[in-house]
Motif scaffolding. Structure first.
Motif, PDB file in Angstrom:
ATOM      1  N   LYS A 143       0.837  -1.410  -0.405  1.00 51.94           N
ATOM      2  CA  LYS A 143      -0.172  -0.387   0.297  1.00 51.94           C
ATOM      3  C   LYS A 143       0.937   1.295   0.191  1.00 51.94           C
ATOM      4  CE  LYS A 143      -4.702   0.654   1.712  1.00 51.94           C
ATOM      5  NZ  LYS A 143      -5.165   0.344   2.978  1.00 51.94           N
ATOM      6  N   GLY A 152      -9.570   6.747  -0.471  1.00 53.94           N
ATOM      7  CA  GLY A 152      -9.972   5.830   1.004  1.00 53.94           C
ATOM      8  C   GLY A 152     -11.545   5.407   1.221  1.00 53.94           C
ATOM      9  N   TYR A 153     -12.409   6.542   0.899  1.00 56.59           N
ATOM     10  CA  TYR A 153     -13.558   6.611   1.088  1.00 56.59           C
ATOM     11  C   TYR A 153     -14.287   5.079   0.338  1.00 56.59           C
ATOM     12  CZ  TYR A 153     -13.856  11.389   2.117  1.00 56.59           C
ATOM     13  OH  TYR A 153     -14.504  12.816   3.482  1.00 56.59           O
ATOM     14  N   ASP A 154     -13.691   4.705  -0.147  1.00 63.18           N
ATOM     15  CA  ASP A 154     -14.319   3.492  -0.478  1.00 63.18           C
ATOM     16  C   ASP A 154     -13.957   2.081   0.638  1.00 63.18           C
ATOM     17  OD1 ASP A 154     -14.282   0.195  -1.766  1.00 63.18           O
ATOM     18  OD2 ASP A 154     -13.734   1.038  -3.839  1.00 63.18           O
ATOM     19  N   PRO A 155     -14.587   1.440   0.798  1.00 66.50           N
ATOM     20  CA  PRO A 155     -14.229   0.827   1.681  1.00 66.50           C
ATOM     21  C   PRO A 155     -13.181  -0.288   1.938  1.00 66.50           C
ATOM     22  CG  PRO A 155     -16.272   0.631   2.318  1.00 66.50           C
ATOM     23  CD  PRO A 155     -15.645   1.936   1.328  1.00 66.50           C
ATOM     24  N   ARG A 156     -13.274  -0.972   0.491  1.00 61.08           N
ATOM     25  CA  ARG A 156     -12.246  -1.941   0.399  1.00 61.08           C
ATOM     26  C   ARG A 156     -10.535  -1.445  -0.221  1.00 61.08           C
ATOM     27  NH1 ARG A 156     -15.017  -3.140  -5.450  1.00 61.08           N
ATOM     28  NH2 ARG A 156     -14.320  -1.132  -5.456  1.00 61.08           N
ATOM     29  N   GLY A 160     -10.358   1.474   1.990  1.00 59.86           N
ATOM     30  CA  GLY A 160      -9.816   2.633   3.208  1.00 59.86           C
ATOM     31  C   GLY A 160      -8.605   3.260   3.672  1.00 59.86           C
ATOM     32  N   PHE A 161      -8.224   4.269   4.203  1.00 61.25           N
ATOM     33  CA  PHE A 161      -7.910   5.445   3.980  1.00 61.25           C
ATOM     34  C   PHE A 161      -6.427   5.346   5.334  1.00 61.25           C
ATOM     35  CE2 PHE A 161     -12.003   6.497   4.874  1.00 61.25           C
ATOM     36  CZ  PHE A 161     -12.536   8.135   4.066  1.00 61.25           C
ATOM     37  N   GLU A 162      -5.874   4.054   5.881  1.00 60.54           N
ATOM     38  CA  GLU A 162      -4.754   3.906   6.051  1.00 60.54           C
ATOM     39  C   GLU A 162      -3.684   3.167   5.616  1.00 60.54           C
ATOM     40  OE1 GLU A 162      -4.620   2.318   9.954  1.00 60.54           O
ATOM     41  OE2 GLU A 162      -6.996   2.012  10.063  1.00 60.54           O
TER      42      GLU A 162
END
Ligand code: UGA
Length: 430
Positions: A213, A239-243, A245-247
């Motif tokens: 990532k 990141g708004y796509d939960p698949r 993610g922001f992290e």
């Protein structure tokens, strides 16, 4: 339960202190007398939030003790954790010398029915090898072995231990897995019981995926620079796509520390040995290496093309914030390259201490961030320590010979700095 922990580095010490906090009787051993003496007095040699309190509480309640030598810790223990280092060998493989020597030391004194649990990050197949070594070195045939990898982040290891996303126990024998899971009875977390090889692979795959990532977002950041897009907006939108993610989508100088560089190299070694061409992971490692060079290039660009004899301030030396760990720190790699090209580098880090100067020939250490910036032609921010956000940038501006900042962590506000008269260069920012 009665627990022995062998090796009191980051992982071992956190494991020992947290298990004592959970009510177990823990004896932790190491072969470094100095370390044992320090810990027995309740002094913690590493920077780790919450750890001093837990060690203090454990010692006071007599649920935690430190002893010299593993053979003194393991007799009578229900569970023995192996938390020794597995450094990277020359070929990238994890070196199991310490694991084997501990097994040799403890095998004859283990109580029958003890469970030996491996927490060190070890190549797939090691749990089985530990079982073989135990019988070779004279342990009772009743001794069982399991793998229970850790997923602790330095700087928040205690929080991660006590609030795990998951607990993974790898073992061929269900009764042993249940025994190990009882240690964590009071924690709310999914427990995944699997075979030992899969547990060992979960650890490597997790770290390699996180490294992927980071390299991915670093590569996107580099592309953003070429097409005038802003990687921070891009990461937010992804990141708004939960698949997704922001992290772990913060671009920077590349990942460092004692885990990702070593574990990706070890997984590549496993792949090579297995005849699998893991080109994807090769790419991840290559992007990471290039990222260090890109920061050096940015500094060189900020200086108009040459580093020779130029004074450079550096903010941050540790591999990330909230730790004093310099192992495989991108800041150290970048400092070395700048010095190799003839620059003069003066660095400040809030936690690294004097040890930094011994790691890099020619590196000068500053007393504070202003001191590091004094008379510099550029400052490069290498570690995202929060305090760098809140500096008096008017004072920094006046102290520098040329007010220019290379922000390798995208920590600072470019618009505010430019208004103050700084030249600003971030990573993947417009
Ligand atoms: C890492 C994993 O996060 C833990 O889950 C794992 O247990 C541990 O390795 C281990 O194997 O023992 P750690 O090395 O403490 O933990 O540090 P991270 O917080 O993961 O950061 C690693 C590196 O990646 C740092 O240099 C950090 O600055 C960098 N990073 C992280 C980025 O450049 N961008 C990000 O978005 C996140």
């Amino acid at each position: 339960m009665r627990v022995a922990v062998v090796g009191v580095g980051y992982v071992g010490l956190t494991t020992a202190a947290c298990l004592a906090h959970l009510g177990h009787d823990v004896t932790a051993a190491d072969l470094d007398p100095q370390r044992i003496a320090t810990l027995s007095k309740g002094e913690i040699p590493i920077l780790e939030d919450g750890l001093p309190q837990l060690v203090h509480d454990g010692l006071a309640a007599r649920r935690l003790q430190f002893v010299l030598g593993a053979q003194h810790a393991v007799p009578g223990a229900d569970v023995v954790f192996l938390c020794v280092q597995t450094p990277q060998g020359d070929d990238g493989a994890a070196d199991l010398t310490y694991v084997e020597s501990v097994v040799r030391e403890i095998a004859p004194v283990l109580t029958p029915a003890t469970i030996v649990v491996n927490k060190s990050t070890v190549p797939v197949g090691t749990t089985r090898r530990v079982q073989q070594w135990l019988s070779e070195y004279g342990a009772s045939t009743d001794v069982r072995v399991a793998s229970n990898p850790e997923f602790l982040r330095e700087g928040q290891a205690v929080r991660d231990f006590l609030n795990p996303d998951r607990i993974v126990i790898g073992c061929e024998d269900p009764a042993t897995a249940v025994r190990v899971s009882e240690l964590y009875r009071d924690l709310r977390s999914p427990v995944l019981v699997t075979d030992a090889a899969s547990a060992e692979m979960i650890k490597y795959a997790s770290n390699a995926f996180l490294a992927t990532k980071i390299s991915f977002i670093n590569a996107i950041a580099n592309l953003c620079e070429a097409v005038d897009a802003d990687v921070r907006e891009v990461a937010l939108g992804m990141g708004y796509d939960p698949r997704i993610g922001f992290e772990f989508l913060h671009p920077g100088p590349g990942y460092g520390g004692s885990c990702f560089p070593k574990d990706t190299a070890a997984l590549l070694h496993t792949a090579r040995q297995s005849g699998y061409d893991f080109g994807l992971l090769d790419g991840v490692v290559a992007v990471n290496r290039q990222q260090h060079d890109r920061i050096v290039d940015k500094v060189r660009d900020a200086l108009g093309g040459t580093l020779t004899d130029r004074p450079i301030g550096m903010w941050g030396l540790t591999f990330k914030a909230d730790t004093d760990d310099l192992r495989d720190s991108p800041a150290i790699a970048v400092a070395r390259r700048l010095l190799d090209e003839g620059a003069r580098v003066c660095a400040f880090d809030p936690a690294a201490g004097e040890q930094a100067a011994t790691r890099v020939d020619g590196l000068a250490l500053a007393l504070d961030p202003y001191d590091a910036a004094t008379d510099a032609d550029v400052v490069v921010l290498m570690t995202e320590w929060d305090e760098f956000r809140w500096l008096d940038f008017g004072r920094v501006h006046d102290a520098m010979r040329v007010p220019a900042i290379v922000d390798a962590r995208n920590l600072l506000d470019p618009a505010a700095l430019r208004r103050r008269g700084f030249a600003y260069l971030g990573v993947g920012r417009r």
